[in-house]
Design an enzyme around this catalytic site. Structure first.
Site, PDB file in Angstrom:
ATOM      1  N   GLY A 249       0.782  -1.236   0.000  1.00 35.74           N
ATOM      2  CA  GLY A 249       0.000   0.000   0.000  1.00 35.74           C
ATOM      3  C   GLY A 249       0.810   1.279   0.000  1.00 35.74           C
ATOM      4  N   ARG A 294       2.138  -1.754  -6.182  1.00 33.66           N
ATOM      5  CA  ARG A 294       2.191  -0.507  -6.943  1.00 33.66           C
ATOM      6  C   ARG A 294       3.575   0.160  -6.890  1.00 33.66           C
ATOM      7  NH1 ARG A 294      -2.305   2.543  -7.519  1.00 33.66           N
ATOM      8  NH2 ARG A 294      -3.244   1.377  -5.800  1.00 33.66           N
ATOM      9  N   TYR A 335     -11.703   4.857 -10.500  1.00 34.79           N
ATOM     10  CA  TYR A 335     -11.453   5.669  -9.303  1.00 34.79           C
ATOM     11  C   TYR A 335     -11.067   7.122  -9.568  1.00 34.79           C
ATOM     12  CZ  TYR A 335      -9.131   1.003  -8.501  1.00 34.79           C
ATOM     13  OH  TYR A 335      -8.733  -0.302  -8.489  1.00 34.79           O
ATOM     14  N   CYS A 362     -16.733   2.723 -26.686  1.00 37.09           N
ATOM     15  CA  CYS A 362     -18.072   3.290 -26.768  1.00 37.09           C
ATOM     16  C   CYS A 362     -18.659   3.445 -25.381  1.00 37.09           C
ATOM     17  CB  CYS A 362     -18.955   2.412 -27.636  1.00 37.09           C
ATOM     18  SG  CYS A 362     -18.522   2.619 -29.340  1.00 37.09           S
ATOM     19  N   GLU A 363     -18.191   4.448 -24.687  1.00 39.81           N
ATOM     20  CA  GLU A 363     -18.538   4.654 -23.292  1.00 39.81           C
ATOM     21  C   GLU A 363     -18.143   6.093 -22.977  1.00 39.81           C
ATOM     22  OE1 GLU A 363     -20.122   2.900 -20.042  1.00 39.81           O
ATOM     23  OE2 GLU A 363     -19.425   1.585 -21.647  1.00 39.81           O
TER      24      GLU A 363
HETATM   25  C1  PLP Z   1      -3.170  -5.270  -3.371  1.00 42.36           C
HETATM   26  C2  PLP Z   1      -2.464  -5.867  -2.245  1.00 42.36           C
HETATM   27  C3  PLP Z   1      -1.131  -5.537  -2.007  1.00 42.36           C
HETATM   28  C4  PLP Z   1      -0.382  -4.519  -2.818  1.00 42.36           C
HETATM   29  O1  PLP Z   1      -0.902  -3.247  -2.689  1.00 42.36           O
HETATM   30  P1  PLP Z   1      -0.171  -2.016  -3.379  1.00 42.36           P
HETATM   31  O2  PLP Z   1      -1.023  -0.861  -3.043  1.00 42.36           O
HETATM   32  O3  PLP Z   1      -0.124  -2.294  -4.829  1.00 42.36           O
HETATM   33  O4  PLP Z   1       1.206  -1.933  -2.781  1.00 42.36           O
HETATM   34  C5  PLP Z   1      -0.480  -6.168  -0.979  1.00 42.36           C
HETATM   35  N1  PLP Z   1      -1.114  -7.095  -0.207  1.00 42.36           N
HETATM   36  C6  PLP Z   1      -2.402  -7.434  -0.422  1.00 42.36           C
HETATM   37  C7  PLP Z   1      -3.031  -8.463   0.431  1.00 42.36           C
HETATM   38  C8  PLP Z   1      -3.125  -6.832  -1.432  1.00 42.36           C
HETATM   39  O5  PLP Z   1      -4.395  -7.158  -1.630  1.00 42.36           O
END
Ligand code: PLP
Length: 433
Positions: A249, A294, A335, A362-363
């Site tokens: 995350g 990410r 998002y 087409c959206e």
């Molecule tokens: C999506 C996810 C991640 C990675 O999240 P990022 O935001 O891409 O770093 C890590 N662990 C779990 C369980 C996830 O679902």
């Protein structure tokens, strides 16, 4: 300023990625095109691992969350870099195993794994199955028994931390489809049950509090809450949980407004908290897992499109249409995600225009972004969307029967295809008249 450090502008005024001219890439491979910089991906892996070594004595595993961007070449890079790998489906597991990725370094996630997926994971010797609910625990125990093995698991816990706001609050998170709730005692009861299952080895606890998080505080708080549960389990059940998975995350820079924290600061702060709490509660230091997705892949990727029409609606907006759209990047539609764009063949010019970039699907909602500053563009120009390395290719679809673009990897000034462009034949491959 360009959002990722692997981007630059060369003497022809062309945008470069990993030192390679993007206009030449568009010419050589066609558009739309995903371009991934292998050098930067590897640098990210090394930097996460170095932080784990520096601040936590290397007593942990950095698992790349492959859902961000998964293909054989990417799994191979992770293998090479000594990373662990998260998968969330049999398809991702199959991809990883197909390049010889060691199953013991794989974590299998998901809130609704099928019996087939659980069997596949157990048979393959997946190192950690992250169990989401009691129904899954019961099925896994039975499947492991049938195969005469012990399944190694972690439990997914909702630590009750809302990381999506800057002022994180400890409510509301019970309402998530993922994992066991802490507040209600559901998580503790699940642990009690797992300990009594003959074919289950409870290795650890897992949490993942969200995505694109810029504060360190929610991560620290989550670690603290999780260690609290580990301590309660030790005190009341006499069971020592050895591993703590703190999820992913970590935020990245999509536009100049984003200010990501360095991984080093994250590991430094979280490691210090883990050591402090363990000392206080008399716990052994857990083996730590983290799961960046990410932050490993997104800054390493860009998408190249060819500009089509430019439609000026006086006093309203200017649409710039490109030859892809929500089929290769659904994130704006999903998002309202923000991106920076450049006209790759005019990257040294000032961004004097403001446009809405529209896809070809087409959206009406098929947009890459609105009110985007950009160099003046004409049909035939190459438009680059930056920081698309995560959740773009992996979320792409064949909506409108549009073939998926190729993925090209650049490294040391060279480029190679790692995922072929789909053909029209691919589009009808599974159709039966
Ligand atoms: C999506 C996810 C991640 C990675 O999240 P990022 O935001 O891409 O770093 C890590 N662990 C779990 C369980 C996830 O679902």
């Amino acid at each position: 300023m360009l959002v990722s450090k692997n981007l630059a502008v060369n003497e022809s005024g062309h945008l470069t990625v990993g030192g390679v001219d993007t206009v030449s890439l568009a010419k050589q491979y066609g558009t739309p095109l995903y371009v991934m910089d292998e050098g930067l991906i590897r640098e990210h892996c090394r930097s996460f691992k170095a932080s784990m070594d520096r601040y936590y004595g290397g007593e942990g595993l950095v698992c790349y969350a492959s859902k961000a961007f998964c293909c054989k070449a990417m799994c191979k890079i992770m293998l090479d870099e000594g990373m662990g790998l998260d998968v969330v489906s049999e398809g991702e597991l199959y991809t990883a195993l197909s390049v010889g990725f060691p199953a013991e370094r794989i974590c299998f996630h998901g809130n609704n794994k099928t019996d087939r997926e659980l069997s596949y994971a157990v048979e393959s010797g997946v190192g950690r199955i992250i169990v989401d609910n009691i129904f899954e625990l019961e099925r896994l125990d039975r499947i492991a028994a049938e195969k005469g093995v012990k399944a190694r698991i972690m439990f997914r816990i909702k630590p009750g931390i809302d990381a999506h706001t800057h002022n994180f609050v400890m409510t509301g998170q019970i309402d998530s489809k993922f994992g066991f709730a802490l507040e209600t005692g559901e998580a503790f009861e699940a642990v009690r049950k797992a300990i009594s299952c003959e074919n289950i080895e409870l290795a650890g606890l897992h949490c993942h509090i969200g995505s694109q998080i810029f504060d360190i505080d929610p991560f620290v708080k989550a670690a603290e809450v999780m260690l609290g549960l580990i301590s309660q389990i030790k005190d009341e059940l006499g069971y020592e949980v050895k591993e703590l998975n703190l999820g992913g995350g970590f935020g990245i820079r999509y536009t100049e407004e984003d200010c990501p924290v360095e991984y080093d600061r994250y590991m430094e702060t979280v490691s210090a908290k883990v050591k402090e709490v363990c000392a206080e509660k008399g716990l052994r230091l857990p083996y730590i897992l983290i799961e960046p997705g990410r932050s490993v892949a997104a800054p390493a990727g860009i998408t190249l499109y060819t500009v089509g029409g430019r439609k000026v609606i006086p006093n309203i907006r200017t649409y710039l249409s490109v030859d892809g759209g929500m089929c290769d990047n659904p994130r704006y539609a999903l998002y309202q995600s923000k991106y920076d764009i450049e006209i790759a063949n005019k990257a040294s010019l000032p961004k004097s225009d403001t446009v809405t970039v529209a896809g070809k699907c087409c959206e009406t909602g098929d947009l890459i972004g609105e009110a985007m500053p950009v160099q003046p563009a004409e049909p035939g120009d190459i438009l680059a969307v930056l920081a698309t390395g995560a959740y773009n290719y992996s979320m792409s679809s064949n909506y409108n029967r549009i073939p998926k673009p190729a993925v090209v990897m650049v490294k040391d000034g060279d480029s190679r295809i790692v995922v072929k462009r789909e053909t029209l034949e691919d589009i009808i491959r599974n159709d039966i008249e």
